[in-house]
Motif scaffolding. Structure first.
Motif, PDB file in Angstrom:
ATOM      1  N   TYR A  19       0.838  -1.213   0.000  1.00  0.00           N
ATOM      2  CA  TYR A  19       0.000   0.000   0.000  1.00  0.00           C
ATOM      3  C   TYR A  19       0.871   1.260   0.000  1.00  0.00           C
ATOM      4  CZ  TYR A  19      -3.246   3.581   1.526  1.00  0.00           C
ATOM      5  OH  TYR A  19      -3.979   4.736   1.616  1.00  0.00           O
ATOM      6  N   LYS A  20       1.919   1.244   0.806  1.00  0.00           N
ATOM      7  CA  LYS A  20       2.857   2.383   0.837  1.00  0.00           C
ATOM      8  C   LYS A  20       3.510   2.595  -0.521  1.00  0.00           C
ATOM      9  CE  LYS A  20       4.360   1.948   5.646  1.00  0.00           C
ATOM     10  NZ  LYS A  20       5.513   1.594   6.507  1.00  0.00           N
ATOM     11  N   ASN A  21       3.813   1.493  -1.198  1.00  0.00           N
ATOM     12  CA  ASN A  21       4.511   1.558  -2.491  1.00  0.00           C
ATOM     13  C   ASN A  21       3.561   1.705  -3.686  1.00  0.00           C
ATOM     14  OD1 ASN A  21       6.855   1.292  -1.061  1.00  0.00           O
ATOM     15  ND2 ASN A  21       7.334  -0.773  -1.753  1.00  0.00           N
ATOM     16  N   ARG A  22       2.270   1.862  -3.383  1.00  0.00           N
ATOM     17  CA  ARG A  22       1.254   2.140  -4.394  1.00  0.00           C
ATOM     18  C   ARG A  22       1.105   1.008  -5.430  1.00  0.00           C
ATOM     19  NH1 ARG A  22       2.601   7.767  -6.871  1.00  0.00           N
ATOM     20  NH2 ARG A  22       0.538   7.474  -7.794  1.00  0.00           N
ATOM     21  N   ILE A  23       1.259  -0.211  -4.944  1.00  0.00           N
ATOM     22  CA  ILE A  23       0.952  -1.385  -5.767  1.00  0.00           C
ATOM     23  C   ILE A  23      -0.423  -1.869  -5.321  1.00  0.00           C
ATOM     24  CG2 ILE A  23       1.691  -3.672  -6.532  1.00  0.00           C
ATOM     25  CD1 ILE A  23       3.721  -1.500  -7.173  1.00  0.00           C
ATOM     26  N   LYS A  24      -1.397  -1.740  -6.184  1.00  0.00           N
ATOM     27  CA  LYS A  24      -2.791  -1.975  -5.776  1.00  0.00           C
ATOM     28  C   LYS A  24      -3.199  -3.445  -5.807  1.00  0.00           C
ATOM     29  CE  LYS A  24      -7.483  -0.386  -6.650  1.00  0.00           C
ATOM     30  NZ  LYS A  24      -8.392   0.382  -7.524  1.00  0.00           N
ATOM     31  N   ASN A  25      -2.658  -4.212  -6.743  1.00  0.00           N
ATOM     32  CA  ASN A  25      -3.042  -5.622  -6.903  1.00  0.00           C
ATOM     33  C   ASN A  25      -1.925  -6.523  -6.385  1.00  0.00           C
ATOM     34  OD1 ASN A  25      -5.550  -5.038  -8.358  1.00  0.00           O
ATOM     35  ND2 ASN A  25      -4.207  -4.360  -9.999  1.00  0.00           N
ATOM     36  N   VAL A  26      -2.195  -7.222  -5.311  1.00  0.00           N
ATOM     37  CA  VAL A  26      -1.174  -8.038  -4.640  1.00  0.00           C
ATOM     38  C   VAL A  26      -1.619  -9.497  -4.647  1.00  0.00           C
ATOM     39  CG1 VAL A  26       0.136  -8.397  -2.519  1.00  0.00           C
ATOM     40  CG2 VAL A  26      -0.610  -6.089  -3.150  1.00  0.00           C
ATOM     41  N   VAL A  27      -0.718 -10.379  -5.080  1.00  0.00           N
ATOM     42  CA  VAL A  27      -1.021 -11.813  -5.135  1.00  0.00           C
ATOM     43  C   VAL A  27      -0.205 -12.529  -4.065  1.00  0.00           C
ATOM     44  CG1 VAL A  27      -1.164 -13.861  -6.579  1.00  0.00           C
ATOM     45  CG2 VAL A  27      -1.350 -11.587  -7.630  1.00  0.00           C
ATOM     46  N   PHE A  28      -0.896 -13.118  -3.084  1.00  0.00           N
ATOM     47  CA  PHE A  28      -0.237 -13.945  -2.080  1.00  0.00           C
ATOM     48  C   PHE A  28      -0.110 -15.363  -2.641  1.00  0.00           C
ATOM     49  CE2 PHE A  28      -2.034 -11.256   1.660  1.00  0.00           C
ATOM     50  CZ  PHE A  28      -1.027 -10.322   1.481  1.00  0.00           C
ATOM     51  N   CYS A  29       1.124 -15.856  -2.748  1.00  0.00           N
ATOM     52  CA  CYS A  29       1.378 -17.192  -3.292  1.00  0.00           C
ATOM     53  C   CYS A  29       1.768 -18.150  -2.168  1.00  0.00           C
ATOM     54  CB  CYS A  29       2.516 -17.146  -4.318  1.00  0.00           C
ATOM     55  SG  CYS A  29       2.152 -16.124  -5.762  1.00  0.00           S
ATOM     56  N   TYR A  30       1.270 -19.371  -2.258  1.00  0.00           N
ATOM     57  CA  TYR A  30       1.580 -20.396  -1.261  1.00  0.00           C
ATOM     58  C   TYR A  30       1.946 -21.696  -1.979  1.00  0.00           C
ATOM     59  CZ  TYR A  30      -0.786 -17.145   1.866  1.00  0.00           C
ATOM     60  OH  TYR A  30      -1.145 -16.023   2.556  1.00  0.00           O
ATOM     61  N   GLU A  31       3.033 -22.304  -1.537  1.00  0.00           N
ATOM     62  CA  GLU A  31       3.415 -23.603  -2.095  1.00  0.00           C
ATOM     63  C   GLU A  31       2.474 -24.674  -1.563  1.00  0.00           C
ATOM     64  OE1 GLU A  31       7.494 -25.065  -3.148  1.00  0.00           O
ATOM     65  OE2 GLU A  31       8.052 -23.432  -1.805  1.00  0.00           O
ATOM     66  N   VAL A  32       1.969 -25.493  -2.455  1.00  0.00           N
ATOM     67  CA  VAL A  32       1.048 -26.571  -2.095  1.00  0.00           C
ATOM     68  C   VAL A  32       1.723 -27.898  -2.438  1.00  0.00           C
ATOM     69  CG1 VAL A  32      -1.198 -27.607  -2.570  1.00  0.00           C
ATOM     70  CG2 VAL A  32      -0.972 -25.109  -2.501  1.00  0.00           C
ATOM     71  N   PHE A  33       2.083 -28.655  -1.410  1.00  0.00           N
ATOM     72  CA  PHE A  33       2.755 -29.945  -1.613  1.00  0.00           C
ATOM     73  C   PHE A  33       1.753 -31.096  -1.683  1.00  0.00           C
ATOM     74  CE2 PHE A  33       5.877 -27.147   0.341  1.00  0.00           C
ATOM     75  CZ  PHE A  33       6.973 -27.326  -0.487  1.00  0.00           C
ATOM     76  N   ASP A  34       0.676 -30.969  -0.902  1.00  0.00           N
ATOM     77  CA  ASP A  34      -0.382 -31.989  -0.930  1.00  0.00           C
ATOM     78  C   ASP A  34      -1.691 -31.319  -0.521  1.00  0.00           C
ATOM     79  OD1 ASP A  34      -0.446 -31.861   1.947  1.00  0.00           O
ATOM     80  OD2 ASP A  34       1.281 -33.213   1.979  1.00  0.00           O
TER      81      ASP A  34
END
Length: 240
Positions: A19-34
């Motif tokens: 938000y501070k850096n003015r990036i509006k679209n943020v994708v949280f990525c998670y590794e899925v092993f199972d």
């Protein structure tokens, strides 16, 4: 503008920095092993931020391509999980070939491997054709490329080729803490250094289209490619 990151119980901290850096679209990525890792995409684990558009992405990391596709199928269609994107982490050519024969995913993450015999190890012309036919994309981590100079130059060459074929490309910083979160100008520089000449609007369009693919697939009234129900007959009639 969008960026991909890799949170580790620091979602709120990362969101505040974006938000501070003015990036509006943020994708949280998670590794899925199972399938145990599907908990990341349950409703009670989803973060809401009133100033940002937060999206959730699965990075499926399983050596068995059948298990990877089982997980992908579950995440792509099931409305029990609140994921917006899913990619399978690329491996060797045989593995990638099996994965790209399906359409219930957004594509491969980091499939390009340095190979002395073949210029772009891990992918071939048949795969490229399937990527286009199934409207898939290829996701790259800027952090991985910066940390491996040989991989950087191999991937840069591939990106030049991919753009000539109009393949869908997505790039993310994959920041893991707030100090790694880029600002808008740093993201511009990623594209420039990698020689990406797609316009920012075009890259955003690829990003949005990939999200829409899963959102439509999770809808129970979506039943054929290119068509979904806008309204039902008599839905406003009291007797129905």
């Amino acid at each position: 503008m969008y960026d991909f990151c890799l949170p580790d119980d620091n979602e709120e901290e990362l969101a505040s920095e974006y938000y501070k850096n003015r990036i509006k679209n943020v994708v949280f990525c998670y590794e899925v092993f199972d399938k145990n890792d599907l908990r990341y995409f349950k409703l009670n684990n989803i973060l809401y931020h009133k100033k940002l558009n937060i999206f959730y992405c699965a990075l499926i990391n399983n050596e068995n391509f059948k298990k990877s596709l089982e997980i992908a199928n579950e995440l792509f269609y099931s409305d029990k999980y609140y994921n917006d994107l899913l990619f399978i982490i690329g491996r060797d050519l045989n593995y990638n070939d099996k994965i790209l024969s399906k359409y219930f995913l957004n594509g491969l993450f980091d499939p390009i491997k340095y190979d002395k015999k073949y210029y772009f190890g891990g992918i071939n012309y048949v795969n490229i054709k399937r990527i286009k036919e199934n409207n898939l994309s290829i996701l790259f981590s800027m952090k991985k490329l910066i940390n491996d100079i040989e991989k950087f130059y191999t991937t840069k060459k591939f990106l030049e080729f991919a753009q000539k074929k109009y393949l869908n490309i997505l790039i993310g910083s994959f920041a893991e803490n707030k100090d790694e979160v880029p600002n808008r100008y740093q993201i511009y520089s990623f594209y420039k250094v990698l020689g990406i000449y797609y316009s920012l609007n075009y890259l955003n369009k690829i990003f949005e289209e990939q999200i829409i693919r899963i959102r439509l697939a999770k809808r129970k009234d979506y039943f054929t490619k290119g068509f979904y129900i806008i309204s039902y007959p008599y839905q406003d009639c009291r007797e129905y």
